[in-house]
Design an enzyme around this catalytic site. Sequence first.
Site, PDB file in Angstrom:
ATOM      1  N   GLY A   1      30.538  46.651  33.457  1.00  0.00           N
ATOM      2  CA  GLY A   1      29.754  45.719  34.557  1.00  0.00           C
ATOM      3  C   GLY A   1      29.464  46.299  36.000  1.00  0.00           C
ATOM      4  O   GLY A   1      28.257  46.359  36.203  1.00  0.00           O
TER       5      GLY A   1
ATOM      6  N   CYS B 155      38.325  28.942  56.649  1.00  0.00           N
ATOM      7  CA  CYS B 155      40.302  28.476  57.636  1.00  0.00           C
ATOM      8  C   CYS B 155      40.790  28.876  57.584  1.00  0.00           C
ATOM      9  O   CYS B 155      41.549  27.820  56.455  1.00  0.00           O
ATOM     10  CB  CYS B 155      40.299  27.000  58.234  1.00  0.00           C
ATOM     11  SG  CYS B 155      38.848  26.242  59.257  1.00  0.00           S
TER      12      CYS B 155
ATOM     13  N   GLU C 286      30.579  48.245  27.662  1.00  0.00           N
ATOM     14  CA  GLU C 286      30.728  46.820  28.364  1.00  0.00           C
ATOM     15  C   GLU C 286      30.882  46.891  29.615  1.00  0.00           C
ATOM     16  O   GLU C 286      31.092  46.427  30.320  1.00  0.00           O
ATOM     17  CB  GLU C 286      31.207  45.767  27.425  1.00  0.00           C
ATOM     18  CG  GLU C 286      31.414  46.079  26.600  1.00  0.00           C
ATOM     19  CD  GLU C 286      32.967  44.299  25.961  1.00  0.00           C
ATOM     20  OE1 GLU C 286      33.461  44.109  26.813  1.00  0.00           O
ATOM     21  OE2 GLU C 286      32.384  44.520  24.609  1.00  0.00           O
TER      22      GLU C 286
HETATM   23  N1  LLP Z   1      34.053  43.341  29.058  1.00  0.00           N
HETATM   24  C1  LLP Z   1      34.763  42.513  29.198  1.00  0.00           C
HETATM   25  C2  LLP Z   1      36.215  41.500  28.091  1.00  0.00           C
HETATM   26  C3  LLP Z   1      35.588  42.800  30.192  1.00  0.00           C
HETATM   27  O1  LLP Z   1      36.350  41.107  31.023  1.00  0.00           O
HETATM   28  C4  LLP Z   1      35.061  43.131  31.384  1.00  0.00           C
HETATM   29  C5  LLP Z   1      35.347  42.481  32.919  1.00  0.00           C
HETATM   30  C6  LLP Z   1      33.947  43.969  30.699  1.00  0.00           C
HETATM   31  C7  LLP Z   1      33.550  44.469  29.853  1.00  0.00           C
HETATM   32  C8  LLP Z   1      33.091  44.686  32.294  1.00  0.00           C
HETATM   33  O2  LLP Z   1      34.529  44.929  33.448  1.00  0.00           O
HETATM   34  P1  LLP Z   1      34.072  46.083  34.419  1.00  0.00           P
HETATM   35  O3  LLP Z   1      32.696  47.239  33.838  1.00  0.00           O
HETATM   36  O4  LLP Z   1      32.738  45.327  35.592  1.00  0.00           O
HETATM   37  O5  LLP Z   1      35.035  46.782  34.789  1.00  0.00           O
HETATM   38  N2  LLP Z   1      36.628  40.145  39.756  1.00  0.00           N
HETATM   39  C9  LLP Z   1      37.447  41.538  39.535  1.00  0.00           C
HETATM   40  C10 LLP Z   1      36.609  41.929  37.956  1.00  0.00           C
HETATM   41  C11 LLP Z   1      37.147  41.543  36.985  1.00  0.00           C
HETATM   42  C12 LLP Z   1      37.202  41.586  35.475  1.00  0.00           C
HETATM   43  C13 LLP Z   1      36.789  41.388  34.170  1.00  0.00           C
HETATM   44  N3  LLP Z   1      36.756  41.449  33.687  1.00  0.00           N
HETATM   45  C14 LLP Z   1      36.849  42.361  40.777  1.00  0.00           C
HETATM   46  O6  LLP Z   1      36.029  42.045  42.049  1.00  0.00           O
HETATM   47  O7  LLP Z   1      37.444  43.283  40.784  1.00  0.00           O
END
Ligand code: LLP
Length: 422
Positions: free
Chosen positions: A281, A349, A279
Amino acid sequence: MEEVLTNFARRDGELYADQVRLADIAAEVGTPCYVYSRVAIERNFQSLSTAFEDYPHLICYSVKANSNLAVLNVLARLGSGFDIVSGGELERVLRAGGDPAKVVFSGVGKTKREIEQALEVGIRCIDVESIAELQRVNALAARAGIKAPVAIRVNPDIDANTHPYIATGLRQTKFGIPMADAIAAYRLALDMSHVAIHGIAAHIGSQITDTTPFTEALDRLLRLIEDLEEIGITIENVDIGGGLGVRYRNEQVPDSKNFVTALINAMHARGFDLPLIVEPGRSIVGDAGVLLTKVEYVKSNVVKNFAVVDAGMNDLIRPALYDAWQDIVPLVAESESKRNRYDVVGPVCETADVMGKDRELDVVEGDILAVCTAGAYGWVLSSNYNSRPRPPEVMVDGDQFYLIRHRETIDELCAAESILPE
Ligand code: LLP
């Protein structure tokens, strides 16, 4: 210092996405503005997909990282599946042309309506995060007269060595079912009339820069699968979640080949050959995007120089929220000799509204800067704080660029509100 610009290149000192000059986008669309490169997204997806070679797998792009319809559509056209965490994300996937049969649904708080919606459109799998949710899914599937495909999302209690806000696989976090309770959860699922066991799932965190936490987590899942086999429960799919990191500064991140090879080796080491779901992202969209921002003012006090830019923490919150480093580079290359040290700050701000601390730059009012590696968790985390309209998004495709979301207007901001009657 070397610039972190994997998918954006300098030609004659000017920054380009594919064949489009970023300065031309800023001139036409204005700033702040997010810019994504289609070819970069495709390259990231393809290199992950190619790394699996013939190994059975499904890539479910994690919608939360960047949920713009154009981004989802580019990935849907490549055959990507999707990892969602809400009914809203499911709706986006469908509108972008995604295949519901390739959708997995995670999240600790799925509502009844969201579960019904997922069952109605026939998603591939619901990743169940508690016994209570398992019971809810069974009841709703019974009402709909179907069997709901489920995986138990277990919490493998692995330290992913990442920022505490984005570590999800430690046992003290809210995510998943504890390893110790997993067998009981599967037994329960097996006895339920309206769920079908599709697999097992985990997600240990984000921005992980080493393969070891992934292989350790996978190994724990496989050992659990062995225990389940002993009591007659067969697991057919293993979802190891997302979390592969990208380079924001000087991190050494495993490439997709190393990542996938490590997973497959861990699988083979226990004698398994089960299909893998991933998964990702950030690793698909992170380095495929930048945030363009203009210098409004340059000012100094006794201790600091500030470059005040027109993008704030409402547009890109990662630096303020996680103290995250994102490189900041000028659109036109500057001479090294004239550089000064600046805090690049936004107009919001809040003292936390800092895009980058202590950056060596040569800037004057009107210059445009690119905040790098902003394709993931950028626009999606933006807000209207300080009544600031959210920025537009642009996608570059070859020598063309397209506005894939317009700049929000103040009218749009106020449209949902109303005042009390006289
Ligand atoms: N699968 C699940 C169940 C997740 O909770 C997440 C991310 C992903 C896949 C994708 O993870 P990735 O491959 O993108 O690392 N806002 C934070 C990141 C939060 C990630 C939350 N879950 C940041 O900007 O670093």
